[in-house]
Design a protein around this motif. Structure first.
Motif, PDB file in Angstrom:
ATOM      1  N   SER A  66      -7.731   2.171  -2.545  1.00 16.00           N
ATOM      2  CA  SER A  66      -8.803   2.308  -3.540  1.00 16.00           C
ATOM      3  C   SER A  66      -9.812   1.166  -3.450  1.00 16.00           C
ATOM      4  O   SER A  66     -10.787   1.148  -4.187  1.00 16.00           O
ATOM      5  CB  SER A  66      -8.195   2.345  -4.943  1.00 16.00           C
ATOM      6  N   ASN A  67      -9.571   0.186  -2.568  1.00 21.01           N
ATOM      7  CA  ASN A  67     -10.448  -0.979  -2.503  1.00 21.01           C
ATOM      8  C   ASN A  67     -11.280  -0.939  -1.208  1.00 21.01           C
ATOM      9  O   ASN A  67     -10.742  -1.130  -0.118  1.00 21.01           O
ATOM     10  CB  ASN A  67      -9.570  -2.241  -2.544  1.00 21.01           C
ATOM     11  N   PRO A  68     -12.599  -0.674  -1.345  1.00 21.96           N
ATOM     12  CA  PRO A  68     -13.428  -0.484  -0.147  1.00 21.96           C
ATOM     13  C   PRO A  68     -13.531  -1.731   0.738  1.00 21.96           C
ATOM     14  O   PRO A  68     -13.858  -1.630   1.917  1.00 21.96           O
ATOM     15  CB  PRO A  68     -14.810  -0.127  -0.720  1.00 21.96           C
ATOM     16  N   ASN A  69     -13.200  -2.917   0.173  1.00 25.05           N
ATOM     17  CA  ASN A  69     -13.278  -4.139   0.991  1.00 25.05           C
ATOM     18  C   ASN A  69     -12.037  -4.354   1.854  1.00 25.05           C
ATOM     19  O   ASN A  69     -11.969  -5.294   2.639  1.00 25.05           O
ATOM     20  CB  ASN A  69     -13.440  -5.369   0.089  1.00 25.05           C
ATOM     21  N   LYS A  70     -11.058  -3.493   1.676  1.00 21.72           N
ATOM     22  CA  LYS A  70      -9.800  -3.685   2.409  1.00 21.72           C
ATOM     23  C   LYS A  70      -9.703  -2.712   3.575  1.00 21.72           C
ATOM     24  O   LYS A  70     -10.190  -1.579   3.493  1.00 21.72           O
ATOM     25  CB  LYS A  70      -8.610  -3.400   1.466  1.00 21.72           C
ATOM     26  N   THR A  71      -9.039  -3.158   4.636  1.00 18.28           N
ATOM     27  CA  THR A  71      -8.776  -2.227   5.739  1.00 18.28           C
ATOM     28  C   THR A  71      -7.718  -1.234   5.256  1.00 18.28           C
ATOM     29  O   THR A  71      -6.910  -1.561   4.390  1.00 18.28           O
ATOM     30  CB  THR A  71      -8.185  -2.979   6.952  1.00 18.28           C
ATOM     31  N   THR A  72      -7.716  -0.026   5.813  1.00 21.70           N
ATOM     32  CA  THR A  72      -6.699   0.936   5.355  1.00 21.70           C
ATOM     33  C   THR A  72      -5.340   0.528   5.910  1.00 21.70           C
ATOM     34  O   THR A  72      -5.223   0.086   7.049  1.00 21.70           O
ATOM     35  CB  THR A  72      -6.995   2.367   5.864  1.00 21.70           C
ATOM     36  N   LEU A  73      -4.350   0.682   5.073  1.00 20.71           N
ATOM     37  CA  LEU A  73      -2.973   0.397   5.490  1.00 20.71           C
ATOM     38  C   LEU A  73      -2.251   1.735   5.595  1.00 20.71           C
ATOM     39  O   LEU A  73      -2.284   2.533   4.661  1.00 20.71           O
ATOM     40  CB  LEU A  73      -2.262  -0.399   4.403  1.00 20.71           C
ATOM     41  N   LEU A  74      -1.607   1.965   6.710  1.00 21.48           N
ATOM     42  CA  LEU A  74      -0.781   3.177   6.794  1.00 21.48           C
ATOM     43  C   LEU A  74       0.452   2.981   5.902  1.00 21.48           C
ATOM     44  O   LEU A  74       0.849   1.845   5.614  1.00 21.48           O
ATOM     45  CB  LEU A  74      -0.347   3.434   8.235  1.00 21.48           C
ATOM     46  N   HIS A  75       1.063   4.111   5.513  1.00 22.88           N
ATOM     47  CA  HIS A  75       2.207   4.055   4.601  1.00 22.88           C
ATOM     48  C   HIS A  75       3.266   3.036   5.074  1.00 22.88           C
ATOM     49  O   HIS A  75       3.657   2.134   4.334  1.00 22.88           O
ATOM     50  CB  HIS A  75       2.817   5.455   4.482  1.00 22.88           C
ATOM     51  N   GLY A  76       3.675   3.161   6.327  1.00 28.74           N
ATOM     52  CA  GLY A  76       4.738   2.290   6.838  1.00 28.74           C
ATOM     53  C   GLY A  76       4.334   0.821   6.859  1.00 28.74           C
ATOM     54  O   GLY A  76       5.164  -0.063   6.623  1.00 28.74           O
ATOM     55  N   GLU A  77       3.060   0.558   7.108  1.00 29.39           N
ATOM     56  CA  GLU A  77       2.588  -0.839   7.125  1.00 29.39           C
ATOM     57  C   GLU A  77       2.691  -1.452   5.724  1.00 29.39           C
ATOM     58  O   GLU A  77       3.029  -2.633   5.580  1.00 29.39           O
ATOM     59  CB  GLU A  77       1.140  -0.894   7.630  1.00 29.39           C
ATOM     60  N   ALA A  78       2.403  -0.649   4.696  1.00 30.39           N
ATOM     61  CA  ALA A  78       2.529  -1.135   3.319  1.00 30.39           C
ATOM     62  C   ALA A  78       4.002  -1.302   2.944  1.00 30.39           C
ATOM     63  O   ALA A  78       4.381  -2.246   2.244  1.00 30.39           O
ATOM     64  CB  ALA A  78       1.849  -0.164   2.356  1.00 30.39           C
ATOM     65  N   ILE A  79       4.836  -0.404   3.443  1.00 24.20           N
ATOM     66  CA  ILE A  79       6.273  -0.461   3.123  1.00 24.20           C
ATOM     67  C   ILE A  79       6.930  -1.703   3.739  1.00 24.20           C
ATOM     68  O   ILE A  79       7.847  -2.290   3.169  1.00 24.20           O
ATOM     69  CB  ILE A  79       6.976   0.843   3.616  1.00 24.20           C
ATOM     70  N   VAL A  80       6.420  -2.118   4.895  1.00 20.86           N
ATOM     71  CA  VAL A  80       6.935  -3.334   5.522  1.00 20.86           C
ATOM     72  C   VAL A  80       6.714  -4.524   4.590  1.00 20.86           C
ATOM     73  O   VAL A  80       7.614  -5.345   4.369  1.00 20.86           O
ATOM     74  CB  VAL A  80       6.246  -3.550   6.892  1.00 20.86           C
ATOM     75  N   VAL A  81       5.517  -4.626   4.012  1.00 17.81           N
ATOM     76  CA  VAL A  81       5.245  -5.713   3.061  1.00 17.81           C
ATOM     77  C   VAL A  81       6.181  -5.555   1.856  1.00 17.81           C
ATOM     78  O   VAL A  81       6.814  -6.522   1.409  1.00 17.81           O
ATOM     79  CB  VAL A  81       3.762  -5.702   2.589  1.00 17.81           C
ATOM     80  N   GLY A  82       6.301  -4.317   1.363  1.00 17.01           N
ATOM     81  CA  GLY A  82       7.179  -4.047   0.214  1.00 17.01           C
ATOM     82  C   GLY A  82       8.623  -4.457   0.505  1.00 17.01           C
ATOM     83  O   GLY A  82       9.325  -4.970  -0.375  1.00 17.01           O
ATOM     84  N   MET A  83       9.078  -4.257   1.749  1.00 18.48           N
ATOM     85  CA  MET A  83      10.467  -4.598   2.089  1.00 18.48           C
ATOM     86  C   MET A  83      10.660  -6.121   2.135  1.00 18.48           C
ATOM     87  O   MET A  83      11.714  -6.627   1.737  1.00 18.48           O
ATOM     88  CB  MET A  83      10.869  -3.956   3.420  1.00 18.48           C
ATOM     89  N   ILE A  84       9.628  -6.847   2.616  1.00 17.16           N
ATOM     90  CA  ILE A  84       9.748  -8.315   2.634  1.00 17.16           C
ATOM     91  C   ILE A  84       9.816  -8.827   1.192  1.00 17.16           C
ATOM     92  O   ILE A  84      10.646  -9.682   0.848  1.00 17.16           O
ATOM     93  CB  ILE A  84       8.560  -8.960   3.395  1.00 17.16           C
ATOM     94  N   LEU A  85       8.950  -8.279   0.326  1.00 17.17           N
ATOM     95  CA  LEU A  85       8.949  -8.698  -1.081  1.00 17.17           C
ATOM     96  C   LEU A  85      10.286  -8.353  -1.745  1.00 17.17           C
ATOM     97  O   LEU A  85      10.870  -9.168  -2.467  1.00 17.17           O
ATOM     98  CB  LEU A  85       7.794  -8.018  -1.834  1.00 17.17           C
ATOM     99  N   ALA A  86      10.788  -7.150  -1.455  1.00 13.46           N
ATOM    100  CA  ALA A  86      12.061  -6.720  -2.057  1.00 13.46           C
ATOM    101  C   ALA A  86      13.225  -7.569  -1.534  1.00 13.46           C
ATOM    102  O   ALA A  86      14.189  -7.830  -2.266  1.00 13.46           O
ATOM    103  CB  ALA A  86      12.309  -5.243  -1.772  1.00 13.46           C
ATOM    104  N   ALA A  87      13.125  -8.017  -0.281  1.00 11.29           N
ATOM    105  CA  ALA A  87      14.194  -8.879   0.267  1.00 11.29           C
ATOM    106  C   ALA A  87      14.205 -10.208  -0.488  1.00 11.29           C
ATOM    107  O   ALA A  87      15.269 -10.719  -0.861  1.00 11.29           O
ATOM    108  CB  ALA A  87      13.972  -9.109   1.762  1.00 11.29           C
ATOM    109  N   TYR A  88      13.001 -10.750  -0.752  1.00  5.44           N
ATOM    110  CA  TYR A  88      12.942 -12.012  -1.513  1.00  5.44           C
ATOM    111  C   TYR A  88      13.513 -11.807  -2.926  1.00  5.44           C
ATOM    112  O   TYR A  88      14.332 -12.586  -3.396  1.00  5.44           O
ATOM    113  CB  TYR A  88      11.497 -12.533  -1.606  1.00  5.44           C
ATOM    114  N   ILE A  89      13.054 -10.727  -3.591  1.00  2.00           N
ATOM    115  CA  ILE A  89      13.523 -10.466  -4.969  1.00  2.00           C
ATOM    116  C   ILE A  89      15.050 -10.301  -4.972  1.00  2.00           C
ATOM    117  O   ILE A  89      15.747 -10.745  -5.887  1.00  2.00           O
ATOM    118  CB  ILE A  89      12.804  -9.223  -5.556  1.00  2.00           C
TER     119      ILE A  89
END
Ligand code: NAD
Ligand code: ZN
Length: 355
Positions: free
Chosen positions: A250-273
């Motif tokens: 939803s943010n025009p200033n950002k490059t598009t992230l494919l689903h899996g690319e976003a999930i990779v970030v989510g997995m790193i965050l979830a590993a820390y949590i």
């Protein structure tokens, strides 16, 4: 590696695919075959598929435009109309050849046309092979809300032919790989260990790993098809991953992230949590972070953006009767579902990622 059966649906791999399909066509007395493709799978996958098909039944091709933006009810209406104009009846078969958009939408169209016709999924992206085509979830988006309309129903056959990956763009390959990494983290340390050198992965050595990934998903959905408990573990990395994916979209200033690319970030965050709330070893969370960032690169998320992303999480929460759906890890292969996480821990996780 040849065939496995789950919830009355059989999944066939590589060479066995076409023998099984042709035998299914011989035995089933279909009146007509309809093949659903998008412009990419029409060009790259359909010619090869048609070469392998041995049947006298008449075949019609239906093409829709590619992309998540077309995974909606209007596209379904178009396909239902075409099926009707081409005299599809209850003995017709729909074959969906494509990524998750085609298999989700085509599955839903098949389940609803004349109260349900038979269908076959031929996933052609890595993500749809290891994730979307297994488990029976079909459906479409409603406005910007994903997968709001749909049914759970299985195709007769899923044909996983990794030959199709030859034409898949690299970023799509990496996106699908994220779901395989997730399968390792939530369910199988031995499988996870096979991914310790991601740079070594190539189409020459991926087949066995794809097979194992499909087996992991199959085992989970067989035990809990309606996502009451175990199936929730497949959402590991997806709570924050989805929020990041929507934020970037939803943010025009950002490059598009494919689903899996976003999930990779989510997995790193979830590993820390998980280290903070579920006793997950800190050293392993660091290893995961290094492994993923070396391969996928680091997504730039500024401190000033954390609050907006967390707001998006809360929006998700509203859609889920106020329940946060965090999946954490006690250890690799040992997930914990329905975890509550404070905003402060989420912010710490973003800082861990940014370091
Ligand atoms: P996609 O279907 O949009 O495919 C990605 C792109 O690759 C498209 O442009 C497509 O035309 C192209 N493509 C497909 N196969 C190709 C090939 N062999 N060569 C060249 N290009 C090819 O995306 P996806 O990642 O496969 O699927 C995403 C969808 O899957 C989302 O809608 C998501 O909600 C859904 N999904 C469903 C489930 C489920 O359980 N049903 C699980 C995960 C994801
Ligand atoms: Zn996913």
């Amino acid at each position: 590696m040849d065939s496995i059966t789950t919830n009355k649906c059989s999944i066939h791999f590589n060479n066995i695919c076409y023998t099984s399909l042709n035998e299914h066509l011989r035995k089933s007395n279909f009146s007509k075959i309809f093949i659903l493709v998008d412009e990419n799978t029409h060009q790259f996958c359909l010619p090869y598929f048609l070469e392998k098909l041995e049947t006298n039944i008449s075949i019609e091709i239906i093409e829709i435009e590619s992309g998540e933006i077309n995974k909606n009810i209007d596209t379904c209406v178009g396909v239902w109309n075409t099926l009707s104009e081409l005299n599809a009846d209850r003995k017709s078969l729909l074959i969906n050849i494509g990524g998750g958009v085609i298999t989700d939408l085509g599955g839903f169209v098949a389940c609803t046309f004349k109260r349900g016709i038979k269908y076959v999924n031929v996933p052609t992206t890595l993500l749809s092979m290891v994730d979307a085509s297994v488990g029976g979830k079909t459906g479409v988006d409603l406005g910007h809300l994903k997968n709001q309309i749909g049914v759970i129903s299985n195709p007769d056959l899923v044909l996983i032919d990794t030959h199709f990956l030859n034409t898949l763009p690299q970023n799509q390959m990496r996106s699908g790989l994220a779901e395989m990494l997730k399968h390792g983290l939530i369910s199988d340390e031995k499988y996870w260990e096979k991914f310790q050198d991601l740079s070594m992965l190539s189409l020459d050595n991926l087949d066995e790993l794809i097979y194992e990934s499909v087996m992991i998903k199959k085992n989970v959905v067989e035990i809990d098809p309606f996502e009451n408990n175990l199936r929730k573990t497949l959402n590991f990395g997806h709570t924050l991953g989805h929020a990041i994916e929507s934020y970037f979209l939803s943010n025009p200033n950002k490059t598009t992230l494919l689903h899996g690319e976003a999930i990779v970030v989510g997995m790193i965050l979830a590993a820390y949590i998980s280290t903070e709330l579920a006793g997950f070893p800190k050293q392993v969370a660091h290893q995961i972070k290094t492994l993923f960032i070396d391969y996928y690169g680091k997504v730039v998320i500024d401190k000033s953006e954390y609050a907006t992303i967390i707001e998006l999480l809360k929006y998700d929460k509203k859609n889920n009767h106020g329940n946060i759906n965090f999946v954490l890890l006690e250890n690799i292969g040992n997930p914990r579902i329905d975890c509550l996480v404070d905003d402060t821990v989420i912010i710490d996780a973003f800082e861990f990622y940014a370091l």
